[in-house]
Design a protein around this motif. Sequence first.
Motif, PDB file in Angstrom:
ATOM      1  N   PHE A 121       0.817  -1.225  -0.111  1.00  0.00           N
ATOM      2  CA  PHE A 121       0.135  -0.133  -0.085  1.00  0.00           C
ATOM      3  C   PHE A 121       0.928   1.384   0.002  1.00  0.00           C
ATOM      4  O   PHE A 121       0.496   2.255  -0.274  1.00  0.00           O
ATOM      5  CB  PHE A 121      -0.832   0.070   0.989  1.00  0.00           C
ATOM      6  N   ALA A 122       1.995   1.029   0.441  1.00  0.00           N
ATOM      7  CA  ALA A 122       3.175   2.135   0.532  1.00  0.00           C
ATOM      8  C   ALA A 122       3.190   2.682  -0.903  1.00  0.00           C
ATOM      9  O   ALA A 122       3.585   3.931  -1.082  1.00  0.00           O
ATOM     10  CB  ALA A 122       4.401   1.895   1.139  1.00  0.00           C
ATOM     11  N   ALA A 123       2.962   2.070  -2.021  1.00  0.00           N
ATOM     12  CA  ALA A 123       3.358   2.533  -3.286  1.00  0.00           C
ATOM     13  C   ALA A 123       2.407   3.672  -3.680  1.00  0.00           C
ATOM     14  O   ALA A 123       2.772   4.670  -4.530  1.00  0.00           O
ATOM     15  CB  ALA A 123       3.077   1.381  -4.371  1.00  0.00           C
ATOM     16  N   VAL A 124       1.230   4.046  -2.978  1.00  0.00           N
ATOM     17  CA  VAL A 124       0.383   4.933  -3.196  1.00  0.00           C
ATOM     18  C   VAL A 124       1.065   6.306  -3.050  1.00  0.00           C
ATOM     19  O   VAL A 124       0.709   7.379  -3.785  1.00  0.00           O
ATOM     20  CB  VAL A 124      -0.926   4.892  -2.637  1.00  0.00           C
ATOM     21  N   LEU A 125       1.960   6.312  -2.230  1.00  0.00           N
ATOM     22  CA  LEU A 125       2.794   7.634  -1.792  1.00  0.00           C
ATOM     23  C   LEU A 125       3.604   8.110  -2.786  1.00  0.00           C
ATOM     24  O   LEU A 125       3.900   9.222  -2.819  1.00  0.00           O
ATOM     25  CB  LEU A 125       3.929   7.540  -0.627  1.00  0.00           C
ATOM     26  N   ALA A 126       3.666   7.123  -4.158  1.00  0.00           N
ATOM     27  CA  ALA A 126       4.399   7.707  -5.386  1.00  0.00           C
ATOM     28  C   ALA A 126       3.625   8.830  -5.926  1.00  0.00           C
ATOM     29  O   ALA A 126       4.154   9.609  -6.747  1.00  0.00           O
ATOM     30  CB  ALA A 126       4.644   6.626  -5.981  1.00  0.00           C
ATOM     31  N   VAL A 127       2.368   8.851  -5.709  1.00  0.00           N
ATOM     32  CA  VAL A 127       1.263   9.588  -6.642  1.00  0.00           C
ATOM     33  C   VAL A 127       0.689  10.697  -5.673  1.00  0.00           C
ATOM     34  O   VAL A 127      -0.153  11.540  -6.121  1.00  0.00           O
ATOM     35  CB  VAL A 127       0.476   9.076  -7.519  1.00  0.00           C
ATOM     36  N   THR A 128       0.636  10.400  -4.438  1.00  0.00           N
ATOM     37  CA  THR A 128      -0.346  11.157  -3.615  1.00  0.00           C
ATOM     38  C   THR A 128      -0.108  11.375  -2.191  1.00  0.00           C
ATOM     39  O   THR A 128       0.849  10.651  -1.637  1.00  0.00           O
ATOM     40  CB  THR A 128      -1.895  10.473  -3.334  1.00  0.00           C
ATOM     41  N   ASP A 129      -0.557  12.515  -1.621  1.00  0.00           N
ATOM     42  CA  ASP A 129      -0.109  12.560  -0.293  1.00  0.00           C
ATOM     43  C   ASP A 129      -1.156  12.393   0.819  1.00  0.00           C
ATOM     44  O   ASP A 129      -1.248  12.742   1.932  1.00  0.00           O
ATOM     45  CB  ASP A 129       0.384  14.162  -0.295  1.00  0.00           C
ATOM     46  N   GLU A 130      -2.358  12.135   0.283  1.00  0.00           N
ATOM     47  CA  GLU A 130      -3.717  11.966   0.943  1.00  0.00           C
ATOM     48  C   GLU A 130      -4.378  10.888   0.669  1.00  0.00           C
ATOM     49  O   GLU A 130      -5.589  10.838   0.142  1.00  0.00           O
ATOM     50  CB  GLU A 130      -4.665  13.410   0.704  1.00  0.00           C
ATOM     51  N   PRO A 131      -3.821   9.719   0.717  1.00  0.00           N
ATOM     52  CA  PRO A 131      -4.603   8.573   0.242  1.00  0.00           C
ATOM     53  C   PRO A 131      -5.769   8.169   1.491  1.00  0.00           C
ATOM     54  O   PRO A 131      -5.596   8.395   2.348  1.00  0.00           O
ATOM     55  CB  PRO A 131      -3.505   7.596   0.313  1.00  0.00           C
ATOM     56  N   ALA A 132      -6.873   7.710   0.708  1.00  0.00           N
ATOM     57  CA  ALA A 132      -8.109   7.315   1.904  1.00  0.00           C
ATOM     58  C   ALA A 132      -8.509   5.998   1.187  1.00  0.00           C
ATOM     59  O   ALA A 132      -8.398   5.418   0.105  1.00  0.00           O
ATOM     60  CB  ALA A 132      -9.098   8.207   1.534  1.00  0.00           C
ATOM     61  N   VAL A 133      -9.091   4.983   2.187  1.00  0.00           N
ATOM     62  CA  VAL A 133      -9.693   3.842   1.824  1.00  0.00           C
ATOM     63  C   VAL A 133     -11.190   3.794   2.541  1.00  0.00           C
ATOM     64  O   VAL A 133     -11.293   4.067   3.669  1.00  0.00           O
ATOM     65  CB  VAL A 133      -8.933   2.646   2.439  1.00  0.00           C
ATOM     66  N   LEU A 134     -12.026   3.672   1.606  1.00  0.00           N
ATOM     67  CA  LEU A 134     -13.436   3.653   1.942  1.00  0.00           C
ATOM     68  C   LEU A 134     -14.102   2.253   2.012  1.00  0.00           C
ATOM     69  O   LEU A 134     -13.851   1.551   1.073  1.00  0.00           O
ATOM     70  CB  LEU A 134     -14.243   4.750   1.372  1.00  0.00           C
ATOM     71  N   SER A 135     -15.194   2.074   2.919  1.00  0.00           N
ATOM     72  CA  SER A 135     -15.642   0.842   2.823  1.00  0.00           C
ATOM     73  C   SER A 135     -17.148   1.105   3.496  1.00  0.00           C
ATOM     74  O   SER A 135     -17.249   2.142   3.969  1.00  0.00           O
ATOM     75  CB  SER A 135     -14.980  -0.317   3.564  1.00  0.00           C
ATOM     76  N   GLY A 184     -22.273  -2.100  -5.590  1.00  0.00           N
ATOM     77  CA  GLY A 184     -21.454  -3.396  -6.109  1.00  0.00           C
ATOM     78  C   GLY A 184     -20.145  -3.694  -5.502  1.00  0.00           C
ATOM     79  O   GLY A 184     -19.449  -4.715  -6.058  1.00  0.00           O
ATOM     80  N   PHE A 185     -19.374  -2.702  -5.056  1.00  0.00           N
ATOM     81  CA  PHE A 185     -18.076  -2.890  -4.429  1.00  0.00           C
ATOM     82  C   PHE A 185     -18.197  -2.510  -3.060  1.00  0.00           C
ATOM     83  O   PHE A 185     -19.003  -1.767  -2.498  1.00  0.00           O
ATOM     84  CB  PHE A 185     -17.409  -1.794  -5.096  1.00  0.00           C
ATOM     85  N   THR A 186     -17.058  -3.166  -2.415  1.00  0.00           N
ATOM     86  CA  THR A 186     -17.251  -3.204  -0.753  1.00  0.00           C
ATOM     87  C   THR A 186     -16.109  -2.281  -0.275  1.00  0.00           C
ATOM     88  O   THR A 186     -16.028  -2.028   0.864  1.00  0.00           O
ATOM     89  CB  THR A 186     -16.704  -4.711  -0.483  1.00  0.00           C
ATOM     90  N   THR A 187     -15.087  -2.029  -1.422  1.00  0.00           N
ATOM     91  CA  THR A 187     -13.931  -1.107  -0.972  1.00  0.00           C
ATOM     92  C   THR A 187     -13.563  -0.369  -2.020  1.00  0.00           C
ATOM     93  O   THR A 187     -13.502  -0.874  -2.946  1.00  0.00           O
ATOM     94  CB  THR A 187     -12.715  -2.112  -0.343  1.00  0.00           C
ATOM     95  N   GLU A 188     -13.178   0.944  -1.608  1.00  0.00           N
ATOM     96  CA  GLU A 188     -12.714   2.034  -2.655  1.00  0.00           C
ATOM     97  C   GLU A 188     -11.479   2.629  -2.076  1.00  0.00           C
ATOM     98  O   GLU A 188     -11.350   3.232  -0.922  1.00  0.00           O
ATOM     99  CB  GLU A 188     -13.612   2.879  -3.139  1.00  0.00           C
ATOM    100  N   VAL A 189     -10.306   2.605  -3.056  1.00  0.00           N
ATOM    101  CA  VAL A 189      -8.932   3.289  -2.408  1.00  0.00           C
ATOM    102  C   VAL A 189      -9.206   4.695  -3.177  1.00  0.00           C
ATOM    103  O   VAL A 189      -9.323   4.692  -4.443  1.00  0.00           O
ATOM    104  CB  VAL A 189      -7.893   2.592  -2.812  1.00  0.00           C
ATOM    105  N   VAL A 190      -9.029   5.903  -2.463  1.00  0.00           N
ATOM    106  CA  VAL A 190      -9.220   7.179  -3.120  1.00  0.00           C
ATOM    107  C   VAL A 190      -7.871   7.824  -3.078  1.00  0.00           C
ATOM    108  O   VAL A 190      -7.436   8.146  -2.171  1.00  0.00           O
ATOM    109  CB  VAL A 190     -10.239   7.883  -2.648  1.00  0.00           C
TER     110      VAL A 190
END
Length: 994
Positions: A121-135, A184-190
């Motif tokens: 999950f640390a790979a998200v820091l390559a493109v964002t400073d504000e990652p979020a995970v919604l469920s 239709g989805f249970t999780t979303e990474v934003v």
Amino acid sequence: MQTAIDGAPGDPFGTAEIRRRVLAAWAEDPARFREDANAEEDLVRGGYRDRLLVELAQNAADAAVRGGVPGRLRLELDAGTLRAANTGAPLDEGGVQGLATLRASVKRDETGSVGRFGVGFAAVLAVTDEPAVLSAAGGVRFSAAQTHDEVVAVPALAAEVARRGGAAPVLRLPWPAEGAPPDGFTTEVVLPLRDGAPPVVAAALDALPAELLLALPGLAGIDVIVDGAQRCLRIERSARSARITDGGGTTWAIAERSGELPAELLADRPVEERSRRAWTVTAAVPLDQEGRPRPLPSGQVVHAPTPSDEPLSLPVRLIAPFPLGPDRRHVAPGPVTDALVAAAAGTCADLVVGLPADPAVLALVPQVGLAGAELDAALCAAVLEQLRATSWLPVAADPTARQAPDRAAALDDPTEERVAALADVVPGLLPAGWSRRSDSRSLTALGVRRIGTAAAVEAVRGVDRLPSWWAGLYAALDGADREELGALPVPLADGRTAHGPAGVLLPEAGLPVHRLGALGLRLAEPEAVAPPAARRLLERLGAQPATAVAVLADPAVRAAVETSMDIVDHAVDGSPEPEELAEAVLALVAVARPAVGELPWLAGLALPDADGGWAPAGELVLPGSPLAAVLAEGSLGVLEAETAATADPDALRAVGVLDTFALVRAEDPDELDVDGADRWADAVLDRLPHDAPPPQWPLLTAVRDLELVADWAGALPLLASLPPEAWADVVVGGVAVPGYLRWWLSTHPVLGGERPDRLRHPESEELQGLYESATAAPEVLALLRPPGSVADVLADVDGAIDLLDRLGDPARTVRPGVLRTVYAQLADALDGIDVDPPDRVRVAPDRVVEDAVVLDAPYLQPLVRKPLVPAAGAPGAVADLLDLPLAGELVRGTVTGRGERRRWADLPGAALAAARLDVAELTGEVELHDGLDVDGRPVPWWPGEDADHVDGTPESLGRALAWRAGAWSRRQALAEAFAFPDRAAELAAEDAIG
């Protein structure tokens, strides 16, 4: 989006407590802060930055596995934000703990999980400073800015943050987030993207490979949406294959192995790995539309399970949970890796073995020495070892069988036809498509032995196969290296086998091969050499086309014929029976159709005769034939009636059995085995000039057995029907002379008991009185050519001598015109020939005498008392031939009295006489007498030393002038000039007309 998250009420996952504990731990031990900060930097820097999408897909696949549902992932880029929605288990408190706790994960014991303990999950820091995970249960977010504010508020950490340029580990402090995943989805990474990141992410989405789904067993599909444009990636899995669609569809062949690592192998691995002993290895390769593998291009890497930096020279997709080193890019060496290498090798071997039996599979065989790294080398070696020990290669002789490489053999120069021909004699032979030179490295790596053409030839030596099998083998080997085919066996028609094609005869259509066994020829079995390609190969190796004509010309056939009578007289073990040999030769001749006499040695063939014995064919007559009817009884043998009735008549004639007269040919008279050949040669030489060099003889043709004829009336029509060459003249030394047949017949009593050369042609007038007329059919006379003129008779010395005798025969008469010149012609014809003079000579057409004189000068005639023989300008030669005196030898006359001398030019008519002599003026003098006597006897003229004596008459003047001028033939014209001097102009005009 950021505003909505910041204002989210509630904290269902206890993020406040997590932040409190983390900050307290950092404040108590700043070293712990530095360690967490370093770890996060290492994770981002260590290889996950460029694999963001892969990590998001991996997390989605793991969620699907945990949720027990088909995994589905939607990646959407819109308005600077990347959203990744997935099905499966939703985010829970443990998941939040895993996200916020570096190097920790809740996915420790889940079979089918592909994630590496949550660190991706640390790979998200390559493109964002504000990652979020919604469920559905709530959301969590991270913020670089808020983390910085929280950390710098702790005095013990402010200096450390300042030293790091304001950077703090973003993923250690979570905050609650508001929102829910799409329906239709249970999780979303934003992921709100920082400046400059959207184009990079868009390009990564466009390049997302569909085969990524192979590495994610829990994921059934991925939808990629960029600015409203959608791309759908799907995978449909079956037992040994998977079909992936991305617009078009690609089917992959898949092999999988699963197992559990022994606990002791994981003793040195991190605690999180020790509890995850289950493993699954996948090997896959795409297939073309015919189901054949399409090896992946070079540049492949090991997937562990996501792409690593470990190069892979195997052209397949290899997915295995190899342990990674600290850089998260390379596989860590050790017992776990070794165990998984063995499992991967078995899986790759399963993949190869499970593919359809097509030579394209050989492209998947590892090439020893081409590995690019230690792991690659180990994998290639292990896969190759597995393939060498597995029975998976096809067997050309049995499409259903499989064999291990160490039992297989590959032709060096394979074709479908060669393999088909050799499959049942070369054990383990691979199909032609599996033996291509382009696959030689793979075959060599497997240990498949190569079979060269020479080895293939050795393999077929001694085998017993049908002729059709040999035909296929020869046709298949057409074009192979000639040097290696020299010992290629060839089955022969008589059951033997030739140990090499050189000298073997290849029968053409129509050759009676199976009737020729007695000849002992090396004739190939016809069916074995029937295909054009088979014949082409064998001819290239020294075999000879065997038309009937060619076989008949074989020295062995001639030897068999020429020794056939020896077999009759002195049979030895192993020699053919005379009957078998005769049948074989006659059968061969019946097909070859040589002309009668074309092969004279055939006449030596032993054939049965009517008396129960054997005789050469050339000494036998066909029973009931025209020749048998004209020969003297018993002069030649007669062919056995049964053989005459059953054998081909043309073949019998060709081998020399006679039904008419036979021709004999030779290049020299000494080689002509016919009656009187030496006498004919002498007769030919007699016709050549005496000083001619030894002649160069042309090809001579004669007719045999003429001396055996009893019935010439029946024989002559047979002879007349012979080919023209039998009757043709022979040109020797530039002179055309009668050939042997005409000469022999002319010199033998074949026309009513008379020799044709002693008769005259019925139409001849010149020879009437001297010769009887020949009586025969016109065609026979045209061939016999009985003489029609004196010149015909004189062409032959014997004929000339016979004519000399006939001239002295008082019972015969001679035409006056013939008598005038005949003795001169005889003298010329017999010049140099020792001839006895005749007893009588002819002095008139109907008168012969025993004593005569040859007149050698016309002025002597009045003084000769004996009969005169006409000499026609050759008195000396005639006198020698007849042994008679010349008149000049008997008469020595003297002129009595004197006359008047006058110049020739002064005589009346002299000018015309000069013109008729072609001179300008007559010269000299003439003595005119009034009555001229010589030795007391009157004569018209007599030559003198300086002037001729004449009696003054025009006739005497013309004769004297003609004799003196050497123009005796003009004596009458000169006499006319002197007789009519007053008509000189008129006579000159007449001369001009002529």
